[in-house]
Design a protein around this motif. Structure first.
Motif, short mmCIF file in Angstrom:
data_model
loop_
_atom_site.label_atom_id
_atom_site.label_comp_id
_atom_site.label_asym_id
_atom_site.label_seq_id
_atom_site.Cartn_x
_atom_site.Cartn_y
_atom_site.Cartn_z
N GLN A 87 12.52 31.53 61.09
CA GLN A 87 11.75 31.11 62.25
C GLN A 87 10.64 32.13 62.44
O GLN A 87 10.86 33.33 62.29
N VAL A 88 9.44 31.66 62.74
CA VAL A 88 8.28 32.54 62.87
C VAL A 88 7.64 32.30 64.23
O VAL A 88 7.52 31.16 64.68
N ARG A 89 7.22 33.39 64.88
CA ARG A 89 6.51 33.26 66.14
C ARG A 89 5.02 33.37 65.87
O ARG A 89 4.54 34.33 65.25
N TYR A 90 4.27 32.38 66.34
CA TYR A 90 2.82 32.33 66.21
C TYR A 90 2.24 32.51 67.62
O TYR A 90 2.47 31.68 68.49
N GLY A 91 1.52 33.61 67.83
CA GLY A 91 1.09 33.93 69.19
C GLY A 91 2.33 34.22 70.02
O GLY A 91 3.08 35.13 69.72
N LYS A 92 2.58 33.39 71.04
CA LYS A 92 3.77 33.55 71.87
C LYS A 92 4.75 32.39 71.70
O LYS A 92 5.71 32.28 72.46
N VAL A 93 4.53 31.54 70.71
CA VAL A 93 5.32 30.32 70.53
C VAL A 93 6.11 30.40 69.23
O VAL A 93 5.53 30.61 68.16
N ASP A 97 23.95 36.44 59.63
CA ASP A 97 23.44 37.31 60.69
C ASP A 97 21.96 37.05 60.91
O ASP A 97 21.18 36.99 59.96
N LEU A 98 21.58 36.96 62.18
CA LEU A 98 20.18 36.75 62.54
C LEU A 98 19.51 38.09 62.77
O LEU A 98 19.99 38.91 63.56
N GLU A 99 18.41 38.34 62.07
CA GLU A 99 17.63 39.56 62.23
C GLU A 99 16.25 39.17 62.75
O GLU A 99 15.70 38.15 62.35
N GLU A 100 15.69 40.00 63.62
CA GLU A 100 14.41 39.68 64.26
C GLU A 100 13.52 40.91 64.23
O GLU A 100 13.95 42.00 64.60
N ILE A 101 12.28 40.74 63.79
CA ILE A 101 11.30 41.82 63.72
C ILE A 101 10.04 41.36 64.45
O ILE A 101 9.53 40.27 64.20
N PHE A 102 9.54 42.22 65.35
CA PHE A 102 8.28 41.94 66.04
C PHE A 102 7.18 42.77 65.41
O PHE A 102 7.36 43.96 65.15
N LEU A 103 6.03 42.16 65.19
CA LEU A 103 4.87 42.89 64.70
C LEU A 103 4.19 43.59 65.87
O LEU A 103 4.28 43.14 67.01
N TYR A 104 3.51 44.69 65.57
CA TYR A 104 2.74 45.40 66.59
C TYR A 104 1.50 44.57 66.93
O TYR A 104 1.06 43.76 66.12
N PRO A 105 0.93 44.75 68.12
CA PRO A 105 -0.30 44.01 68.45
C PRO A 105 -1.38 44.26 67.40
O PRO A 105 -1.66 45.40 67.02
N GLY A 106 -1.96 43.19 66.88
CA GLY A 106 -3.00 43.28 65.86
C GLY A 106 -2.49 43.48 64.45
O GLY A 106 -3.28 43.47 63.50
N GLY A 138 -1.79 30.93 67.28
CA GLY A 138 -2.22 32.32 67.14
C GLY A 138 -1.66 32.93 65.87
O GLY A 138 -1.04 32.27 65.05
N PRO A 139 -1.87 34.23 65.69
CA PRO A 139 -1.39 34.92 64.50
C PRO A 139 0.13 35.06 64.52
O PRO A 139 0.76 34.91 65.56
N ILE A 140 0.70 35.39 63.39
CA ILE A 140 2.13 35.66 63.31
C ILE A 140 2.41 36.95 64.07
O ILE A 140 1.77 37.98 63.84
N THR A 141 3.37 36.87 65.03
CA THR A 141 3.68 38.03 65.87
C THR A 141 5.13 38.47 65.75
O THR A 141 5.48 39.56 66.21
N ALA A 142 5.99 37.65 65.15
CA ALA A 142 7.40 38.02 64.96
C ALA A 142 8.02 37.11 63.91
O ALA A 142 7.54 36.00 63.66
N ILE A 143 9.11 37.60 63.31
CA ILE A 143 9.81 36.84 62.26
C ILE A 143 11.31 36.97 62.51
O ILE A 143 11.81 38.08 62.73
N ARG A 144 12.01 35.84 62.48
CA ARG A 144 13.47 35.82 62.52
C ARG A 144 13.97 35.30 61.18
O ARG A 144 13.51 34.29 60.69
N VAL A 145 14.93 36.02 60.61
CA VAL A 145 15.52 35.62 59.34
C VAL A 145 17.04 35.69 59.48
O VAL A 145 17.58 36.70 59.93
N ARG A 146 17.71 34.62 59.10
CA ARG A 146 19.18 34.59 59.08
C ARG A 146 19.61 34.78 57.63
O ARG A 146 19.12 34.09 56.74
#
Length: 167
Positions: free
Chosen positions: A65-71, A82-91, A47-55
């Protein structure tokens, strides 16, 4: 008759390939020459990119690390920082990536189509700015090279997936 059908099939195939070529583009690699190659090309099928983790540490982008869909993709890079995590909004999609590098990646800024700027790292080094070549295309996956730090990053653009059952 068989020749005409074969010719029509060949033209349709060539036309489909031409459409695909006009939608996908690549920017990079930005960074140094070391590290082991990685690619998330298969992850985009989730699926599309839905979240990004950056250390990050005080000087570099250490891991990604990148989340594609739910994976989530496999984590690449080192474990320090330090690990930072950002979630994209739906769509929401990433439509531009900028950053800085020297021998390693030092800064990443993901810009979304909802006017958000997701920044990680320090503002030193050689600048880059990556955007898709074709209109209405978005960041679909990343590739690059990594070891104990992120050595380099490549950015792959294409249309947002029209059907995404796992999103």
């Amino acid at each position: 008759m068989l020749t005409i059908a074969l010719l029509a099939l060949l033209c349709a195939s060539a036309s489909a390939n031409a459409i695909q070529l006009r939608s996908s583009s690549f920017n990079g690699e930005y960074g140094g020459s070391g590290g082991q190659r990685f690619s998330h090309s298969g992850n985009q099928l989730e699926g599309p990119i839905t979240a990004i983790r950056v250390r990050v540490n005080n000087y570099y982008i250490v891991g990604l690390q990148v989340r594609y869909g739910k994976v989530w993709s496999d984590y690449v890079g080192g474990k320090q920082g330090d690990l930072e995590e950002i979630f994209l909004y739906p769509g929401e999609s990433v439509i531009q990536v900028s950053g800085k590098y020297k021998r390693y990646l030092r800064k990443l800024v993901f810009v979304t189509d909802q006017h958000r700027y997701l920044a990680f790292g320090k503002d030193t080094g050689t600048s880059f700015n990556a955007a898709p070549l074709y209109p209405n295309t978005v960041l679909r996956f990343i590739s690059g090279r990594a070891g104990s730090l992120i050595n380099a990053i490549g950015l792959h653009w294409d249309y947002y997936p029209s059907e995404c059952s796992s999103c």
